[in-house]
Every structure is written in structure tokens, then in C-alpha cells.
Design an enzyme around this catalytic site. Structure first.
Site, PDB file in Angstrom:
ATOM      1  N   ASP A   7     -11.232  -3.832   8.933  1.00  0.00           N
ATOM      2  CA  ASP A   7     -10.482  -5.001   9.370  1.00  0.00           C
ATOM      3  C   ASP A   7     -10.201  -5.816   8.118  1.00  0.00           C
ATOM      4  O   ASP A   7     -10.752  -5.548   7.041  1.00  0.00           O
ATOM      5  CB  ASP A   7     -11.304  -5.810  10.382  1.00  0.00           C
ATOM      6  CG  ASP A   7     -10.502  -6.926  11.074  1.00  0.00           C
ATOM      7  OD1 ASP A   7      -9.293  -7.037  10.820  1.00  0.00           O
ATOM      8  OD2 ASP A   7     -11.100  -7.680  11.863  1.00  0.00           O
ATOM      9  N   GLY A  40      -2.041 -11.256   9.383  1.00  0.00           N
ATOM     10  CA  GLY A  40      -0.995 -11.506  10.367  1.00  0.00           C
ATOM     11  C   GLY A  40       0.350 -11.921   9.778  1.00  0.00           C
ATOM     12  O   GLY A  40       1.382 -11.370  10.156  1.00  0.00           O
ATOM     13  N   CYS A  70      -8.618  -3.971  14.096  1.00  0.00           N
ATOM     14  CA  CYS A  70      -7.703  -5.053  13.734  1.00  0.00           C
ATOM     15  C   CYS A  70      -6.378  -4.789  14.425  1.00  0.00           C
ATOM     16  O   CYS A  70      -5.789  -3.715  14.239  1.00  0.00           O
ATOM     17  CB  CYS A  70      -7.519  -5.102  12.221  1.00  0.00           C
ATOM     18  SG  CYS A  70      -6.278  -6.293  11.643  1.00  0.00           S
ATOM     19  N   ASN A  71      -5.911  -5.744  15.212  1.00  0.00           N
ATOM     20  CA  ASN A  71      -4.637  -5.560  15.900  1.00  0.00           C
ATOM     21  C   ASN A  71      -3.474  -5.456  14.921  1.00  0.00           C
ATOM     22  O   ASN A  71      -2.595  -4.606  15.068  1.00  0.00           O
ATOM     23  CB  ASN A  71      -4.406  -6.708  16.879  1.00  0.00           C
ATOM     24  CG  ASN A  71      -5.391  -6.709  18.026  1.00  0.00           C
ATOM     25  OD1 ASN A  71      -6.470  -7.273  17.897  1.00  0.00           O
ATOM     26  ND2 ASN A  71      -5.048  -6.088  19.130  1.00  0.00           N
ATOM     27  N   THR A  72      -3.470  -6.331  13.909  1.00  0.00           N
ATOM     28  CA  THR A  72      -2.371  -6.323  12.947  1.00  0.00           C
ATOM     29  C   THR A  72      -2.306  -5.002  12.202  1.00  0.00           C
ATOM     30  O   THR A  72      -1.233  -4.414  12.038  1.00  0.00           O
ATOM     31  CB  THR A  72      -2.515  -7.485  11.957  1.00  0.00           C
ATOM     32  OG1 THR A  72      -2.453  -8.726  12.664  1.00  0.00           O
ATOM     33  CG2 THR A  72      -1.414  -7.453  10.907  1.00  0.00           C
ATOM     34  N   CYS A 178      -6.392 -10.621  19.244  1.00  0.00           N
ATOM     35  CA  CYS A 178      -6.841 -10.526  17.859  1.00  0.00           C
ATOM     36  C   CYS A 178      -8.346 -10.338  17.890  1.00  0.00           C
ATOM     37  O   CYS A 178      -9.036 -11.041  18.635  1.00  0.00           O
ATOM     38  CB  CYS A 178      -6.466 -11.782  17.072  1.00  0.00           C
ATOM     39  SG  CYS A 178      -7.176 -11.867  15.402  1.00  0.00           S
ATOM     40  N   THR A 179      -8.856  -9.408  17.100  1.00  0.00           N
ATOM     41  CA  THR A 179     -10.288  -9.112  17.167  1.00  0.00           C
ATOM     42  C   THR A 179     -11.147 -10.308  16.770  1.00  0.00           C
ATOM     43  O   THR A 179     -12.278 -10.445  17.242  1.00  0.00           O
ATOM     44  CB  THR A 179     -10.631  -7.894  16.289  1.00  0.00           C
ATOM     45  OG1 THR A 179     -10.136  -8.095  14.961  1.00  0.00           O
ATOM     46  CG2 THR A 179     -10.009  -6.631  16.863  1.00  0.00           C
ATOM     47  N   HIS A 180     -10.645 -11.170  15.915  1.00  0.00           N
ATOM     48  CA  HIS A 180     -11.406 -12.366  15.552  1.00  0.00           C
ATOM     49  C   HIS A 180     -11.687 -13.245  16.772  1.00  0.00           C
ATOM     50  O   HIS A 180     -12.747 -13.882  16.858  1.00  0.00           O
ATOM     51  CB  HIS A 180     -10.652 -13.198  14.504  1.00  0.00           C
ATOM     52  CG  HIS A 180     -10.785 -12.703  13.107  1.00  0.00           C
ATOM     53  ND1 HIS A 180     -10.124 -11.580  12.641  1.00  0.00           N
ATOM     54  CD2 HIS A 180     -11.500 -13.173  12.055  1.00  0.00           C
ATOM     55  CE1 HIS A 180     -10.423 -11.389  11.360  1.00  0.00           C
ATOM     56  NE2 HIS A 180     -11.259 -12.349  10.979  1.00  0.00           N
TER      57      HIS A 180
END
Length: 260
Positions: A7, A40, A70-72, A178-180
Site C-alpha cells: 500500500d 490518490g 490499496c484501492n488506488t 479506501c483501505t485507510h
């Protein structure tokens, strides 16, 4: 068994804790580049270059699978990662949990980074999987991932309050895109609920962890003893100080201490 996760920063803690829960004996390699985040707002080329660097650093430890937590990075770089690493190293991407969130109907909101919100990628997911929902609303969350990364409580509260104020009343289900954001799920639910239990939240950590085990044909286990290796820009490091602010980070640290 060894599972690597990558990530931009500590967003990978949620998926790492989920893997540790399913396989306490798994050796984990956490590869990130916190000095380069947030990803992002960056160009696809920037994200791809740094995602590849994190993945290569993790691959040097010969894991059985690599989770792109990580989505991005999954949106921007998954194709490049798979082209370079598979089939020798299975690569598991992260997708916002729109399908299960919408399956129950009702009103769904998707919290995501400003660059993901309204993107063709997310709109395609909504069109494909959001049909069962009564309503799907995209909510951009400026500054939230960065605030979580640095463990800045005041900034986290401000970013959550901002996004919550734009989330429609009566939202039944919330997708954490978002993973965060999964690290502060309780605070998000409390802000939207405004004194009620709040919406049901759908993150990606648990499904991604389960998919990683399926890809390598591994069953869940209760045996412990797995190790933890942390890489920052390819260099061996320790869990960031901010990791202790979140239950998932504390669980990983405690598991390592228990393993001796």
C-alpha cells in the site's frame, strides 16, 4: 506460508490484520512507501511506478501471494503488477465492496478519495453492482487518508465530519472505498449515526484476505507464530508509530510479541 501486502502507507494494516486473523501462522511482509503518499491525487504513471517498487521489494522475500491492499493502486496499477509478477506470484487486488453493500437494497453511500469519487472505474462498479440499492451516493473524503496515515486525531475528526455532513440522512449502508478508512470505521459510523448505531459498513480487508488464501489453496488455521517484516521504500523498518493508534496495528504488534 508467507503473504505480502503493499500500500502507499498504513492502509494495509486492515488487510494484514485480517490475514493474521485467518492464518496466525502466516509470515507477513508489509511493503509501503509512506513518503510518497497519498497516491490518490497522483497520475497513473506515478502510482504505477511506486506500486511496482513496493511490489518488487516485497517479492524479494518470496511470498506465496501479494495483496494490493490499496484501492488506488488496484485501479491504477493492478494490470502492470500482474503483468510483471504473475503467474509466479499471485496478485490479489482490492475492489470497493459495492456489490455486497448494495445487495440488501436501501440507501448506500460510498466514501472514497476525491480522485476515485466520480471516476469511470467507480461509476462502472456502481452500474454493474449497485442496481439493487434504492440509492447510491458517492462521497469524496478530502484529507482523510492522509490524516489517518499520520494519526492526526483532530484532522481525522474534521475530515470525517466534513464527509458525514454530505452523506444523505437515512443512509443504511456505507462502503469504505479506501483501505485507510477501515482503520477508523467506528469513528465514521458514530459521525454518520449521530447518536444512533449508524450504517452498516462494508470494507475490503476481510474479503481480500480470504481471497488471498483461496488463490494459494490455503485453509484457515488457529496455529500462531507468524513473523512480521515491515518495508518502507524497500528498507527494513518498524511499524509506524501511528499504527498504534488503530486496533489493527495493535493486533499485529501484539501477535508478533506473542510469537516471541
Amino acid at each position: 506460508m508467507k503473504i505480502a501486502l503493499m500500500d502507499s502507507g498504513i492502509g494495509l494494516l486492515a488487510a494484514a490484520a485480517a490475514v493474521r486473523h485467518l492464518r496466525p501462522d502466516a509470515d507477513l511482509v508489509l511493503s509501503s512507501a509512506p513518503a510518497t503518499m497519498p497516491w490518490g491525487p497522483r497520475t497513473p504513471e506515478y502510482v504505477t511506478a511506486h506500486a511496482l517498487a513496493c511490489a518488487r521489494a516485497a517479492a524479494a522475500y518470496h511470498p506465496d501471494a501479494l495483496v494490493v491492499a490499496c484501492n488506488t493502486a488496484s485501479v491504477r496499477a493492478l494490470e502492470a503488477l500482474r503483468a510483471e509478477l504473475e503467474p509466479e506470484l499471485p496478485v490479489i487486488g482490492t475492489v470497493p465492496a459495492i456489490k455486497p453493500a448494495a445487495a440488501g437494497g436501501g440507501r448506500v453511500a460510498i466514501w472514497a478519495t476525491p480522485s476515485t469519487t466520480g471516476s469511470p472505474y467507480q461509476r462502472r462498479l456502481i452500474e454493474e453492482f449497485g442496481g439493487a440499492a434504492q440509492e447510491v451516493t458517492e462521497i469524496a473524503c478530502p484529507g482523510l487518508a492522509d490524516a489517518v496515515e499520520h494519526g492526526d486525531d483532530a484532522a481525522i475528526d474534521a475530515a470525517i465530519a466534513n464527509a458525514a455532513s454530505r452523506t444523505p440522512a437515512g443512509t443504511d449502508t456505507l462502503v469504505l472505498g479506501c483501505t485507510h478508512y477501515e482503520l477508523v470505521e467506528d469513528r465514521i459510523r458514530a459521525a454518520i449515526g449521530r447518536g444512533t448505531p449508524g450504517p452498516v459498513c462494508f470494507g475490503s480487508a476481510a474479503p481480500v484476505a480470504a481471497q488471498a488464501l483461496r488463490r494459494i489453496g490455503a485453509a484457515a488455521s488457529t496455529t500462531g507464530g507468524g513473523t512480521l517484516t515491515v518495508l518502507h521504500s524497500g528498507r527494513v523498518s518498524a511499524l509506524p508509530v501511528a499504527a498504534a493508534n488503530y486496533a489493527q496495528g495493535r493486533a499485529l504488534a501484539d501477535a508478533v510479541l506473542a510469537a516471541g
